[in-house]
Design a protein around this motif. Structure first.
Motif, PDB file in Angstrom:
ATOM      1  N   VAL A  98      84.447  65.431 -13.297  1.00  0.00           N
ATOM      2  CA  VAL A  98      83.446  64.279 -12.911  1.00  0.00           C
ATOM      3  C   VAL A  98      83.247  63.422 -14.171  1.00  0.00           C
ATOM      4  N   GLY A  99      82.762  62.275 -14.019  1.00  0.00           N
ATOM      5  CA  GLY A  99      82.425  61.404 -15.081  1.00  0.00           C
ATOM      6  C   GLY A  99      81.339  61.798 -16.107  1.00  0.00           C
ATOM      7  N   THR A 100      80.246  62.116 -15.509  1.00  0.00           N
ATOM      8  CA  THR A 100      78.954  62.638 -16.497  1.00  0.00           C
ATOM      9  C   THR A 100      78.363  63.582 -15.412  1.00  0.00           C
TER      10      THR A 100
ATOM     11  N   THR B 260      80.018  64.993 -22.213  1.00  0.00           N
ATOM     12  CA  THR B 260      79.795  64.643 -20.690  1.00  0.00           C
ATOM     13  C   THR B 260      78.612  65.187 -20.237  1.00  0.00           C
ATOM     14  N   ILE B 261      78.006  66.127 -20.561  1.00  0.00           N
ATOM     15  CA  ILE B 261      77.061  67.015 -19.991  1.00  0.00           C
ATOM     16  C   ILE B 261      75.672  66.663 -20.669  1.00  0.00           C
ATOM     17  N   ARG B 262      74.893  66.271 -20.152  1.00  0.00           N
ATOM     18  CA  ARG B 262      73.448  66.024 -20.810  1.00  0.00           C
ATOM     19  C   ARG B 262      72.446  66.833 -20.048  1.00  0.00           C
ATOM     20  N   PRO B 263      71.810  67.872 -21.142  1.00  0.00           N
ATOM     21  CA  PRO B 263      70.846  68.642 -20.320  1.00  0.00           C
ATOM     22  C   PRO B 263      69.484  68.035 -20.393  1.00  0.00           C
ATOM     23  N   VAL B 264      68.584  68.286 -19.221  1.00  0.00           N
ATOM     24  CA  VAL B 264      67.402  67.726 -19.353  1.00  0.00           C
ATOM     25  C   VAL B 264      66.304  68.914 -18.583  1.00  0.00           C
ATOM     26  N   ARG B 265      65.292  68.586 -19.075  1.00  0.00           N
ATOM     27  CA  ARG B 265      64.171  69.386 -18.464  1.00  0.00           C
ATOM     28  C   ARG B 265      63.437  68.869 -17.284  1.00  0.00           C
ATOM     29  N   LEU B 266      63.823  69.725 -15.975  1.00  0.00           N
ATOM     30  CA  LEU B 266      63.321  69.137 -14.653  1.00  0.00           C
ATOM     31  C   LEU B 266      62.989  69.939 -13.660  1.00  0.00           C
ATOM     32  N   ASP B 267      61.625  69.917 -13.154  1.00  0.00           N
ATOM     33  CA  ASP B 267      61.403  70.691 -11.984  1.00  0.00           C
ATOM     34  C   ASP B 267      60.914  69.976 -10.861  1.00  0.00           C
ATOM     35  N   LEU B 268      61.809  69.781  -9.787  1.00  0.00           N
ATOM     36  CA  LEU B 268      61.590  68.812  -8.912  1.00  0.00           C
ATOM     37  C   LEU B 268      60.404  69.431  -7.758  1.00  0.00           C
ATOM     38  N   GLU B 269      60.011  70.440  -7.972  1.00  0.00           N
ATOM     39  CA  GLU B 269      58.965  71.246  -7.223  1.00  0.00           C
ATOM     40  C   GLU B 269      57.762  70.358  -7.541  1.00  0.00           C
TER      41      GLU B 269
ATOM     42  N   ILE C 235      85.179  72.248  -6.094  1.00  0.00           N
ATOM     43  CA  ILE C 235      86.148  71.390  -6.437  1.00  0.00           C
ATOM     44  C   ILE C 235      87.049  70.954  -5.310  1.00  0.00           C
ATOM     45  N   ARG C 236      87.372  72.123  -4.644  1.00  0.00           N
ATOM     46  CA  ARG C 236      88.374  72.234  -3.297  1.00  0.00           C
ATOM     47  C   ARG C 236      87.523  71.125  -2.180  1.00  0.00           C
ATOM     48  N   GLN C 237      86.183  71.436  -1.946  1.00  0.00           N
ATOM     49  CA  GLN C 237      85.681  70.903  -0.875  1.00  0.00           C
ATOM     50  C   GLN C 237      85.093  69.496  -1.238  1.00  0.00           C
ATOM     51  N   ALA C 238      84.719  69.230  -2.311  1.00  0.00           N
ATOM     52  CA  ALA C 238      84.068  67.843  -2.603  1.00  0.00           C
ATOM     53  C   ALA C 238      84.996  67.007  -3.326  1.00  0.00           C
ATOM     54  N   GLN C 239      85.966  67.587  -3.813  1.00  0.00           N
ATOM     55  CA  GLN C 239      87.305  66.816  -4.512  1.00  0.00           C
ATOM     56  C   GLN C 239      86.630  65.813  -5.527  1.00  0.00           C
ATOM     57  N   PRO C 240      85.669  66.156  -6.630  1.00  0.00           N
ATOM     58  CA  PRO C 240      84.924  65.301  -7.344  1.00  0.00           C
ATOM     59  C   PRO C 240      86.077  64.574  -8.353  1.00  0.00           C
ATOM     60  N   THR C 241      85.518  63.353  -9.111  1.00  0.00           N
ATOM     61  CA  THR C 241      86.472  62.605  -9.506  1.00  0.00           C
ATOM     62  C   THR C 241      85.780  61.976 -10.899  1.00  0.00           C
ATOM     63  N   SER C 242      86.743  61.257 -11.498  1.00  0.00           N
ATOM     64  CA  SER C 242      86.127  61.102 -12.806  1.00  0.00           C
ATOM     65  C   SER C 242      85.085  59.776 -12.631  1.00  0.00           C
ATOM     66  N   ARG C 243      84.897  59.102 -11.486  1.00  0.00           N
ATOM     67  CA  ARG C 243      83.844  58.147 -11.157  1.00  0.00           C
ATOM     68  C   ARG C 243      82.761  58.891 -10.791  1.00  0.00           C
ATOM     69  N   MET C 244      82.563  59.777 -10.687  1.00  0.00           N
ATOM     70  CA  MET C 244      81.413  60.535 -10.057  1.00  0.00           C
ATOM     71  C   MET C 244      80.275  60.874 -11.248  1.00  0.00           C
ATOM     72  N   ALA C 245      79.098  60.837 -11.098  1.00  0.00           N
ATOM     73  CA  ALA C 245      77.962  61.211 -11.657  1.00  0.00           C
ATOM     74  C   ALA C 245      77.378  62.399 -11.065  1.00  0.00           C
ATOM     75  N   MET C 246      77.346  63.385 -11.626  1.00  0.00           N
ATOM     76  CA  MET C 246      76.917  64.920 -10.911  1.00  0.00           C
ATOM     77  C   MET C 246      75.547  65.152 -11.599  1.00  0.00           C
ATOM     78  N   LEU C 247      74.763  65.656 -10.796  1.00  0.00           N
ATOM     79  CA  LEU C 247      73.520  66.577 -11.035  1.00  0.00           C
ATOM     80  C   LEU C 247      73.670  67.951 -10.806  1.00  0.00           C
ATOM     81  N   ASP C 248      73.776  68.837 -11.656  1.00  0.00           N
ATOM     82  CA  ASP C 248      73.456  70.280 -11.633  1.00  0.00           C
ATOM     83  C   ASP C 248      72.146  70.633 -11.739  1.00  0.00           C
TER      84      ASP C 248
END
Length: 238
Positions: A63-65, A90-99, A34-47
């Motif tokens: 964040v927005g989503t 606003t949190i959407r869980p999804v199964r994903l393995d980018l490997e 939060i301090r470094q990236a300063q996320p906003t309500s307009r942002m779509a985030m991937l965790d």
């Protein structure tokens, strides 16, 4: 994801949030993001590698989503229960393995991943995928262990590990190679825990952040790339 890794995280999911050391780490990392990236309500985030969603829950109000992605169905089951119990929309869980999975079609303004990269065999390849998933000027925030002598994980967890932490300068070098700019790093937390040889040991955790260039990649970009130690990345607030 390997069967060993999947089994370990699936079995650990139900008690994952019971570890106060883990929760304290997630709070510290989320606060640093939060301090470094300063996320906003307009942002779509991937965790990515969200686990039970501790980071997602801390960052969701900023964040927005939030797409909360993990390869462990056990972790996602716990996350879905938490979302339902708390009425989070606003949190959407999804199964994903980018490997091994193809890249999703969605693109993001912010990607965060915490204590995940040491479980990834191909560090450069994963950074390339994060770069592809970010919108121009999007921000990547990665937290993980500094290089350690292989004593952080217990024997069972160690079967899921490919890297005993990372050298920050080498890691930032890979990010520059992929095409990230405005890189910065800081120590955001220190984990003190018992080790198998006896006694306790401190394990510093870093946050490295970088921005995807608006145009161009790496050396071909007209914008200069840089590496530094925080204070670093500061995005304008909305």
């Amino acid at each position: 994801m390997s069967e060993t890794k999947s089994t370990y995280f699936d079995q650990a999911a139900t008690t994952w949030d019971d570890n106060p050391i883990r929760v304290a780490l997630m709070k510290a990392v989320a606060g640093a993001i939060i301090r470094q990236a300063q996320p906003t309500s307009r942002m779509a985030m991937l965790d990515y590698g969200c686990g039970t969603g501790l980071i997602s829950f801390f960052l969701a109000p900023h964040v927005g989503t939030a797409m909360a992605a993990d390869s462990s169905e056990g972790m996602l089951t716990v996350l879905r229960q938490k979302i339902e119990q708390n009425g989070v929309k606003t949190i959407r869980p999804v199964r994903l393995d980018l490997e091994c999975d193809p890249l999703p079609e969605d693109r993001y303004d912010l990607i965060v991943t915490n204590m995940v990269m040491h479980h990834v065999s191909d560090t450069l390849g994963m950074l390339q995928k994060f770069h592809a998933l970010l919108r121009p000027d999007g921000v990547l925030c990665i937290s993980d262990l500094d290089t350690e002598p292989g004593v952080f994980h217990d024997a069972e967890a160690a079967t899921t590990v490919h890297h005993h932490g990372f050298d920050r300068q080498e890691f930032k070098g890979l990010m520059l190679q992929v095409g990230f700019c405005d890189l910065g790093d800081s120590t955001v937390h220190t984990i003190r825990k018992p080790v198998a040889s006896g006694g306790e040991r401190d394990f510093p955790v870093f946050l490295i952040s970088g921005r995807r260039l608006r145009s161009g990649i790496g050396r071909s970009s007209p914008k200069p790339c840089s590496c530094h130690t925080w204070p670093g990345l500061r995005l304008p607030a909305s």
